[in-house]
Design a protein around this motif. Structure first.
Motif, PDB file in Angstrom:
ATOM      1  N   THR A 526     -11.078 -13.288  -5.027  1.00  0.00           N
ATOM      2  CA  THR A 526     -11.370 -12.954  -3.625  1.00  0.00           C
ATOM      3  C   THR A 526     -12.765 -13.430  -3.245  1.00  0.00           C
ATOM      4  O   THR A 526     -12.971 -13.980  -2.148  1.00  0.00           O
ATOM      5  CB  THR A 526     -11.250 -11.433  -3.405  1.00  0.00           C
ATOM      6  N   LEU A 542      -6.700 -16.419  -2.758  1.00  0.00           N
ATOM      7  CA  LEU A 542      -6.369 -15.141  -2.126  1.00  0.00           C
ATOM      8  C   LEU A 542      -4.941 -14.717  -2.450  1.00  0.00           C
ATOM      9  O   LEU A 542      -4.675 -13.523  -2.684  1.00  0.00           O
ATOM     10  CB  LEU A 542      -6.553 -15.237  -0.608  1.00  0.00           C
ATOM     11  N   ASP A 550      -5.877  -6.828  -5.477  1.00  0.00           N
ATOM     12  CA  ASP A 550      -7.194  -6.635  -4.880  1.00  0.00           C
ATOM     13  C   ASP A 550      -7.042  -6.053  -3.471  1.00  0.00           C
ATOM     14  O   ASP A 550      -6.283  -6.592  -2.649  1.00  0.00           O
ATOM     15  CB  ASP A 550      -7.942  -7.970  -4.796  1.00  0.00           C
ATOM     16  N   ALA A 553      -8.041  -8.539  -0.431  1.00  0.00           N
ATOM     17  CA  ALA A 553      -7.398  -9.852  -0.335  1.00  0.00           C
ATOM     18  C   ALA A 553      -6.302  -9.923   0.725  1.00  0.00           C
ATOM     19  O   ALA A 553      -6.191 -10.948   1.418  1.00  0.00           O
ATOM     20  CB  ALA A 553      -6.847 -10.250  -1.704  1.00  0.00           C
TER      21      ALA A 553
END
Length: 791
Positions: A526, A542, A550, A553
């Motif tokens: 990220t 991403l 994440d 993201a």
């Protein structure tokens, strides 16, 4: 003649008069009023034994009814005239965020299963003709008396209530036949009336009264142990309680549970009552009533422990308080408390300490207040039975109390020496280090962080690298970050990259981020996408970060694909980020609904976020509605955001900056921008909420026009633990060069605002060298400016 026989005679006379067609004269009608004769009978009976009809008469009477012991006659009074504290209901812990909560506190009542059982019995008694005896059984501070009070108030509100304080008073009441129909006989802590001198005579008299007709409720509370003492038949020796045993054998028993069960805990968390909120948070095992009732006594016990021997126990407990509030979440090692305690004592107290001072201190700290809770308790084994050796736990309510009472207290050097060598885990060391850092003790923080890192706590390397980079030790910081990278931990390298980014070194930032991304960790991918900003490589990074979970993201990928993906995919990504807690994703989701004029759906979303502690989107919706000209809707949404923040007042206190409340208040100020009186009314209403962050925001709105009022509000919020208010208060004092400005700035540092405000004050006072040194090297444990130091 008994009262009921007298009433029967009056009833017969009235019936005969009616049969013969005789109507009483106007001034004689009271002679056919049954209540009139009950009162006359009661007063006459009281007068016969020395009473005055007021419940305060005294007469020498022995346990068998003859002359002897002096005792009070506690005559019945209307239930409405009795205050709960007079009936033995315990005072509860204060709502810590209420300024008007003083004296006796009675929090909201949560009805549980046993309450329904008791109230059904009372309703049946109210509509019946026979006396009933009810016994509520439960251990200390389980809520027996409050249960009885709430049930009687709900079901028998128009009855009389008599509360004899001892066995002789109870016997006198019964001998005087003063308990008429529709009377509650209140026997709180019944063992004190039935188990001691005169108890058997009183029990026998009460048995006789219960054999008479007429609605009467006798409600008693007993500890289980005391009930067994009164009801168990002795196997040998004298039978001391035959009358009490016979009396209680005829009672209807109700058990008051020691803890709240799941449904009751659920209702507890839904209440807005501040005292209950504290109890819910500090009684994870469900012992809510014990916390409510025992909390004030525990605090009083702690605060008054300054005697010759008690001071050592207080020092140990205070060390435990500091350890818990500053981040030691594991069970507290006794060795830590022993090493830390001397710093909390005076020189004289240390000199006078006996050889066994620590054992004495522990015995004091383990004393159960009200037989319910001790300051320090044992810790059960994770598996199996028994207590873990060498550790203890601080009472949850005392922990809650300490976080407010000791917020501006920085522990002594002995405490930090103790945690450095005796903290239970490296994770505890790390949290204590971060607390030291936020309080400006940078050298101490660095030492604790390094020790935590060396003991295997990976997250400790990140702040170490950052501290090095800020002090120009870039090569040393990169060497440490690369060591962590080889272990698969990219965070220190990323921390170094972002520190260099703040200095404007974009090439170095990208180099370090790319190196961190070789680990394949979500956070590094990220970060790489953020550095690259756009393009296929950023999108691929991403996409992989989203797959790895994440939280940031999904939003970043949605924005990157906004012009190429369909609305469904875009919204799905935003939902994914919002569910993971990403504020940007939440805001974009709400904005998406608003732009489509789906205001109801937008509000449902924003409200759901606010109910989980983030009211920013609801406040922003209010601002948007006001810009669109819908002032009424803007005001409604803004007040909703403020009210939801107030419900989670203890939760919001853990968030340092009240962004949601700021947005909501900004909307309200915009609504009343052309109405000074309306704006004043809004600000006044804000001060009536319980949330200190709300007061701080209201103060911020008044700093320029009403500085004195703002300062009072900031001080009020700071006293309740709000760091933003404390920081603003320090700034106001700095700007007007107040005499106590440095003291307030130091309080802000010790509360966790960082060394920045104090350094700013010194810069403002033309003490640039001191300000620069404090900013770079921080403070020593005693608050003096630290000399330059190396890692």
């Amino acid at each position: 003649m008994s009262a009921e026989r007298l009433i029967g005679l009056v009833r017969a006379i009235g019936a005969e008069a009616k049969r013969q067609g005789v109507e009483p004269l106007r001034d004689e009608r009271h002679l056919f009023d049954f209540d009139h004769w009950r009162r006359r009978h009661r007063d006459a009976a009281a007068e016969r034994i020395g009473g005055q009809g007021s419940g305060a008469a005294q007469q020498p009477v022995s346990s068998d009814g003859g002359p002897g012991i002096v005792s009070s006659l506690d005559l019945p009074r209307p239930l409405a005239s009795w205050q709960p504290e007079r009936l033995g209901v315990h005072a509860a812990i204060l709502d810590p965020l209420r300024t008007d909560a003083t004296g006796f506190v009675l929090p909201a009542y949560i009805v549980r299963r046993h309450d329904h059982e008791l109230r059904d019995l009372l309703m049946a008694a109210a509509s019946g003709d026979d006396p009933v005896l009810l016994v509520l059984s439960g251990y200390s501070c389980t809520g027996k008396t409050r249960t009885a009070y709430e049930a009687v108030a709900a079901c028998l509100a128009d009855w009389m209530l008599a509360y004899p304080k001892d066995a002789d008073s109870l016997h006198r009441l019964l001998a005087a036949d003063a308990l008429g129909p529709r009377t509650v006989l209140w026997l709180n802590e019944a063992q004190e009336l039935l188990g001691g001198h005169g108890g058997e005579a009183a029990a026998a008299a009460l048995r006789r009264r219960l054999e008479q007709p007429g609605p009467l409720v006798v409600i008693a509370t007993l500890w289980p142990g005391h009930r067994h003492e009164l009801t168990d038949r002795p196997t040998g020796g004298q039978d001391r309680h035959p009358q009490a045993r016979a009396l209680l054998a005829a009672a209807r028993g109700i058990t008051v549970p020691a803890v709240f069960d799941g449904p009751a805990l659920g209702r507890l968390h839904e209440t807005d009552d501040g005292s209950l909120n504290v109890a819910a948070r500090t009684a994870p095992d469900g012992s809510v009533t014990q916390t409510l009732a025992g909390g004030p006594s525990l605090v009083q016990w702690y605060e008054q422990a300054d005697g010759t021997q008690d001071c050592y126990g207080k020092a140990v407990v205070t060390a435990a308080m500091d350890a818990r509030r500053l981040g030691h979440t594991s069970p507290l090692p006794l060795a830590l408390l022993e090493v830390a305690a001397p710093g909390y004592l005076t020189d004289a107290q240390r000199a006078a300490a006996p050889a066994e001072w620590f054992e004495t201190a522990l015995a004091f700290a383990r004393t159960r207040v009200k037989d319910v809770v001790a300051a320090l308790g044992d810790v059960a084994h994770d598996h199996g039975m028994g207590a873990q050796p060498g550790v203890c736990r601080l009472a949850d309510y005392l922990d809650q109390y300490a976080r407010a009472a000791r917020r501006e207290c920085f522990p002594p050097a002995s405490f930090w020496h103790a945690v450095e060598h005796h903290a239970a885990t490296a994770a505890d060391l790390y949290e204590l280090a971060r607390s030291a850092e936020s309080r400006g003790r940078l050298r101490l923080a660095a030492a604790l962080l390094r020790r935590a890192a060396d003991e295997g706590h990976g997250p400790a390397w990140e702040p170490i690298v950052t501290m090095m980079a800020y002090r120009g030790l870039t090569e040393e910081a990169e060497s440490l970050a690369r060591s962590a990278l080889r272990r698969g931990e990219p965070e220190p390298m990323l921390a170094l990259a972002w520190t260099l980014s703040e200095c404007g070194d974009a090439d170095e930032t990208e180099r370090l981020v790319r190196e961190a991304a070789t680990t394949g960790q979500a956070s590094a991918l990220t970060s790489l996408a953020v550095v690259l900003s756009q393009g296929p490589e950023a999108e691929a990074a991403l996409a992989e970060a989203v797959t790895l979970g994440d939280p940031e993201a999904p939003y970043l990928l949605a924005k990157l694909r906004q012009n190429t993906c369909d609305l469904a995919e875009y919204e799905e990504l935003l939902w994914r980020g919002a569910s993971a807690g990403d504020r940007n994703a939440k805001g974009e989701l709400v904005a998406l609904k608003c732009s489509a004029d789906e205001w109801d759906e937008a509000e449902v979303l924003a409200r759901s976020f606010a109910e989980r502690g983030d009211g920013f989107e609801l406040g922003m919706m209010a601002i948007d509605r006001n810009k669109a000209g819908d002032r009424a809707e803007a005001e409604r949404l803004a007040w909703t955001a403020v009210e939801l923040a107030d419900r989670d007042v203890l939760g919001t206190a853990r968030r340092p900056f009240p962004v949601g409340t700021f947005a909501a208040v900004a909307a309200l100020m915009s609504v009343y921008s052309d109405d000074e009186d309306g704006a004043e009314s809004v600000l006044q209403r804000l001060t009536e909420f319980r949330n200190p962050q709300t007061w701080a925001v209201a103060a911020r709105c008044q700093e320029e026009r009403h500085p004195d009022r703002a300062e009072r509000l900031y001080r009020r919020a700071a006293e309740r633990g709000d760091l933003y208010a404390l920081e603003r208060l320090a700034m106001m004092e700095r700007n007007r060069k107040a005499a106590g400005a440095e003291r307030t700035h130091r309080a802000a540092v010790d509360a966790g605002c960082g060394v920045g405000p104090l350094a700013d004050l010194w810069g403002y006072e033309d003490r640039a060298e001191e300000a620069e040194q404090a900013q770079c090297y921080g403070l020593e444990i005693d608050g003096s400016i630290a000399a330059p130091w190396l890692f």
